[in-house]
Design a protein around this motif. Structure first.
Motif, mmCIF file in Angstrom:
data_model
loop_
_atom_site.group_PDB
_atom_site.id
_atom_site.type_symbol
_atom_site.label_atom_id
_atom_site.label_comp_id
_atom_site.label_asym_id
_atom_site.label_seq_id
_atom_site.Cartn_x
_atom_site.Cartn_y
_atom_site.Cartn_z
ATOM 1 N N GLU A 38 113.962 90.493 14.582
ATOM 2 C CA GLU A 38 114.117 90.675 16.024
ATOM 3 C C GLU A 38 113.576 92.048 16.400
ATOM 4 N N VAL A 39 112.768 92.111 17.433
ATOM 5 C CA VAL A 39 112.189 93.372 17.885
ATOM 6 C C VAL A 39 113.280 94.207 18.572
ATOM 7 N N ILE A 40 113.519 95.429 18.064
ATOM 8 C CA ILE A 40 114.572 96.266 18.645
ATOM 9 C C ILE A 40 114.033 97.559 19.246
ATOM 10 N N GLU A 41 112.730 97.815 19.074
ATOM 11 C CA GLU A 41 112.151 99.035 19.646
ATOM 12 C C GLU A 41 110.629 98.855 19.743
ATOM 13 N N MET A 42 110.029 99.390 20.825
ATOM 14 C CA MET A 42 108.582 99.321 21.001
ATOM 15 C C MET A 42 108.028 100.722 21.259
ATOM 16 N N HIS A 43 106.931 101.082 20.550
ATOM 17 C CA HIS A 43 106.209 102.333 20.788
ATOM 18 C C HIS A 43 104.731 101.978 20.855
ATOM 19 N N GLY A 44 104.164 101.910 22.085
ATOM 20 C CA GLY A 44 102.782 101.469 22.217
ATOM 21 C C GLY A 44 102.654 100.041 21.740
ATOM 22 N N ASP A 45 101.778 99.824 20.774
ATOM 23 C CA ASP A 45 101.667 98.460 20.230
ATOM 24 C C ASP A 45 102.376 98.325 18.883
ATOM 25 N N ASP A 46 103.204 99.324 18.544
ATOM 26 C CA ASP A 46 104.012 99.253 17.310
ATOM 27 C C ASP A 46 105.403 98.716 17.646
ATOM 28 N N ALA A 47 105.834 97.694 16.922
ATOM 29 C CA ALA A 47 107.157 97.102 17.133
ATOM 30 C C ALA A 47 108.036 97.378 15.922
ATOM 31 N N SER A 48 109.238 97.897 16.190
ATOM 32 C CA SER A 48 110.237 98.049 15.126
ATOM 33 C C SER A 48 111.081 96.785 15.096
ATOM 34 N N ILE A 49 111.182 96.190 13.925
ATOM 35 C CA ILE A 49 111.814 94.877 13.783
ATOM 36 C C ILE A 49 112.975 94.980 12.804
ATOM 37 N N LYS A 63 101.303 89.537 7.596
ATOM 38 C CA LYS A 63 101.288 89.080 8.986
ATOM 39 C C LYS A 63 102.693 89.030 9.582
ATOM 40 N N VAL A 64 102.799 89.362 10.878
ATOM 41 C CA VAL A 64 104.028 89.209 11.658
ATOM 42 C C VAL A 64 103.671 88.384 12.892
ATOM 43 N N VAL A 65 104.406 87.304 13.144
ATOM 44 C CA VAL A 65 104.111 86.409 14.263
ATOM 45 C C VAL A 65 105.293 86.395 15.221
ATOM 46 N N SER A 66 105.016 86.647 16.503
ATOM 47 C CA SER A 66 106.073 86.602 17.518
ATOM 48 C C SER A 66 106.229 85.180 18.039
ATOM 49 N N THR A 67 107.481 84.746 18.192
ATOM 50 C CA THR A 67 107.739 83.405 18.759
ATOM 51 C C THR A 67 107.746 83.441 20.278
ATOM 52 N N GLY A 68 107.835 84.656 20.858
ATOM 53 C CA GLY A 68 107.860 84.779 22.312
ATOM 54 C C GLY A 68 109.190 84.437 22.938
ATOM 55 N N GLU A 69 110.221 84.235 22.110
ATOM 56 C CA GLU A 69 111.549 83.884 22.627
ATOM 57 C C GLU A 69 112.592 84.841 22.063
ATOM 58 N N PRO A 70 113.645 85.140 22.838
ATOM 59 C CA PRO A 70 114.721 85.988 22.311
ATOM 60 C C PRO A 70 115.582 85.222 21.309
ATOM 61 N N LEU A 71 116.379 85.954 20.533
ATOM 62 C CA LEU A 71 117.298 85.325 19.588
ATOM 63 C C LEU A 71 118.314 84.496 20.377
ATOM 64 N N SER A 72 118.327 83.196 20.120
ATOM 65 C CA SER A 72 119.176 82.282 20.895
ATOM 66 C C SER A 72 119.984 81.395 19.968
ATOM 67 N N VAL A 73 121.028 80.803 20.524
ATOM 68 C CA VAL A 73 121.844 79.844 19.768
ATOM 69 C C VAL A 73 121.735 78.479 20.420
ATOM 70 N N GLU A 74 121.912 77.452 19.611
ATOM 71 C CA GLU A 74 121.927 76.086 20.113
ATOM 72 C C GLU A 74 123.365 75.713 20.457
ATOM 73 N N LEU A 75 123.567 75.256 21.681
ATOM 74 C CA LEU A 75 124.911 74.946 22.176
ATOM 75 C C LEU A 75 124.977 73.462 22.501
ATOM 76 N N GLY A 76 125.846 72.757 21.802
ATOM 77 C CA GLY A 76 125.977 71.327 22.023
ATOM 78 C C GLY A 76 126.949 70.717 21.028
ATOM 79 N N PRO A 77 127.134 69.397 21.046
ATOM 80 C CA PRO A 77 128.036 68.743 20.088
ATOM 81 C C PRO A 77 127.617 69.024 18.654
ATOM 82 N N GLY A 78 128.589 69.272 17.795
ATOM 83 C CA GLY A 78 128.319 69.610 16.401
ATOM 84 C C GLY A 78 128.731 71.020 16.054
#
Length: 588
Positions: A38-49, A63-78
């Motif tokens: 999870e990206v927790i800090e940005m400096h220019g184009d450097d990301a601290s993960i 390689k590091v690949v961004s999913t473009g989504e924040p850390l999320s949980v699935e909420l539903g039956p189960g």
């Protein structure tokens, strides 16, 4: 997708360049192993993960690949009965796939994609619905009806809705928004863990969370929607106390987060909860429990995520209108993870090396508790109570995590190692603990338990306070130098400590005490004190008063079953009156 390359590796911290299009808190996949970060800090184009898995073996240039989504949980039956790690990976399913060793980069859906659920619609075609409205239900367990809610950002006219069996991936309804666009609605939704779920109104707590633990309910109660802290040194009983509250609290749903504590403690929960019967429902406790297991041997960065994962799941059930209790064991381990990441980011350290933002992060977590009205056309009232254990080094609560926590919470259950070594459970020190909900809950106890509740509580607290003062005097001059009245206070306070406050967690009857039984127990101790005081004023001897046979009956009352307690209570009062030679009016 945004790609970058690793330029630095420092334990759970990875720095990647070429990430200028990545947002803060986006989830990334690190290296060919697809480690979750999870990206927790940005400096220019450097990301601290911060990487939620073991980083040994990583190399610069991978390689590091961004999913473009924040850390999320699935909420539903189960969710109910599930056991997840800090980032909501289902541990039971992972064991089926690859055994007991958790491999790096494994991806298993949080909720079972194949399990069939029976969806019962609660709205009709053509009906207008708003974000947060209940559109149907799924009977998840025998005791939990899972309400399927419209995501808060969706709303409009129901175009289609289908009942019957479905999986969490299936679309069960189609809603037309104001622009005429169609939105497929399933029985599962995703939510970012760092973003609190919305509500329409926050209300003042008005009802206690009954835990069945006498020292808590009678002396230091917590409200439904309240926040409490349990600080204490190693071995003082923080985890056992939280287990007891999780087992017996008057909550519809329990979310238990094992954050950085020992694995054997989570094992105890997993072994005990399925076998224990909930006194409210008569079913297994696991039928209303969600477990987050992020033990001390798991990657340190995932501790931070586990706290947010747990409280987001808890908020989801709160929005259904349930009373939810969340146990966090312990926030100290979470703070240690913050400290480690802060150090690796080379931030300016605060007190004892903790980051300067420790207090605000704790506040953000605890502020998500409360009694609220949900969003939607027909608001539902739900509560989320948060009880966090704090493990200060050496039991010193002047350290930063304890102090930051105490500035936020309204209930402080201070555990005492001296009491724990005396085998007094719960080892909550009655002289240092406090509850700021006592006054606001006094009317509830008077109306629902007894109009004598508050006066009995005050008498019990006064006896314990005066005993502490008298003990100092006894150490100097001996007990024989005290007046008969003062000696009686010591005897009555001892009865409060041993017969009322001391509780056997593993005794079939004594493990849980209803509010009415707690009232009867306080009444017996106070009656003994007041009638003995009258006898002393009439010339009775203190040795006679302190050696009455009825005292053993008072001490054994805690082991009397609920259905027999009223008859036993009347019998003990009669024996007290008989021994002291006074007439006693029996109470109903």
């Amino acid at each position: 997708m945004n790609y970058g390359t690793i330029t630095k590796i420092s334990g759970p911290l990875v720095v990647a360049s070429g990430m200028k299009d990545t947002n803060m808190f986006d989830v990334v996949k690190v290296s060919e192993l697809n480690l979750i970060g999870e990206v927790i800090e940005m400096h220019g184009d450097d990301a601290s993960i911060q990487v939620y898995e073991e980083t040994s073996g990583l190399r610069q240039g991978e390689k590091v690949v961004s999913t473009g989504e924040p850390l999320s949980v699935e909420l539903g039956p189960g969710l109910i009965g599930g056991i997840f790690d800090g980032i909501q990976r289902p541990l039971r399913e992972i064991v089926k796939v690859c055994g007991t060793n958790l491999p790096r980069g494994i991806e298993v859906p949080s909720l079972d994609r194949e399990k069939q659920w029976v969806f019962e619609p609660a709205v009709a075609v053509g009906e207008r619905v708003f974000g947060g409205d209940v559109i149907g239900t799924v009977q998840e367990t025998e005791v939990v009806s899972h309400k399927i809610m419209l995501p808060p950002d969706k709303g409009g006219i129901v175009k289609e809705i289908t009942g019957g069996t479905c999986t969490v991936d299936d679309v069960v309804a189609i809603v037309l928004d104001e622009k005429g666009q169609e939105h497929g609605i399933g029985i599962m939704q995703k939510w970012p863990v760092r973003k609190g779920r919305p509500y329409s109104k926050k209300l003042s707590p008005k009802e206690p969370l009954i835990t069945g633990q006498r020292v808590i309910d009678s002396l230091f109660p917590i409200a439904k929607g309240g926040v409490a802290a349990i600080p204490g040194p190693f071995g003082s009983g923080k985890t056992v106390t939280q287990h007891q509250i999780a087992k017996w609290a008057d909550a519809d749903i329990v979310v238990y987060i094992g954050c950085g504590e020992r694995g054997n403690e989570m094992t105890d929960v997993l072994n005990e909860f399925p076998e224990l019967i909930d006194p409210r429902t008569g079913k297994s406790l696991m039928e209303r429990t969600v477990l987050i297991a992020n033990t001390s041997d798991m990657p340190v960065a995932a501790r931070e995520a586990s706290i947010y994962t747990g409280i987001t799941i808890a908020e989801y059930f709160r929005d259904m209108g349930y009373n939810v209790a969340l146990m966090a064991d312990s926030t100290s381990r979470w703070a240690e993870a913050l400290r480690e990441m802060s150090g690796r980011l080379e931030e300016m350290p605060g007190e004892e090396g903790y980051p300067a933002y420790l207090g605000s992060r704790l506040a953000q977590f605890y502020e998500r508790a409360g009694r609220v009205e949900s969003v939607g056309k027909t608001p539902r009232e739900g509560t989320l109570s948060v009880i966090g254990a704090v493990s200060p080094a050496g039991g010193d609560i002047s350290e930063p995590v304890s102090q930051a926590t105490l500035r936020i919470v309204k209930v402080f259950w201070g555990l005492d190692s001296a009491l724990a070594y005396k085998r007094h459970f719960p080892a909550i020190n009655w002289l240092t603990s406090y509850s700021l909900y006592t006054n606001s809950l006094s009317d509830w106890f008077e109306n629902n338990v007894s109009d004598e509740w508050n006066s009995l509580r005050e008498t019990v607290m006064r006896l314990l306070s005066e005993e502490s003062e008298l003990e100092e005097m006894v150490k100097l001059v001996g007990i024989d130098a005290l007046s008969p009245v003062d000696r009686l206070k010591i005897e009555a306070a001892r009865s409060v400590r041993e017969d009322f406050l001391h509780q056997a967690a593993f005794h079939e009857v004594d493990t849980y005490t209803s509010s009415h039984k707690q009232y009867l127990m306080m009444k017996l101790v106070c009656e003994y004190y007041e009638k003995s005081l009258e006898a002393l004023e009439k010339g009775a001897d203190i040795l006679f008063v302190s050696s009455l046979k009825v005292r053993e009956k008072i001490g054994r009352f805690k082991y009397v079953k609920e259905e027999e307690m009223q008859n036993e209570f009347d019998a003990v009062l009669s024996l007290l009156a008989e021994e002291l030679g006074t007439e006693e009016k029996k109470e109903d």
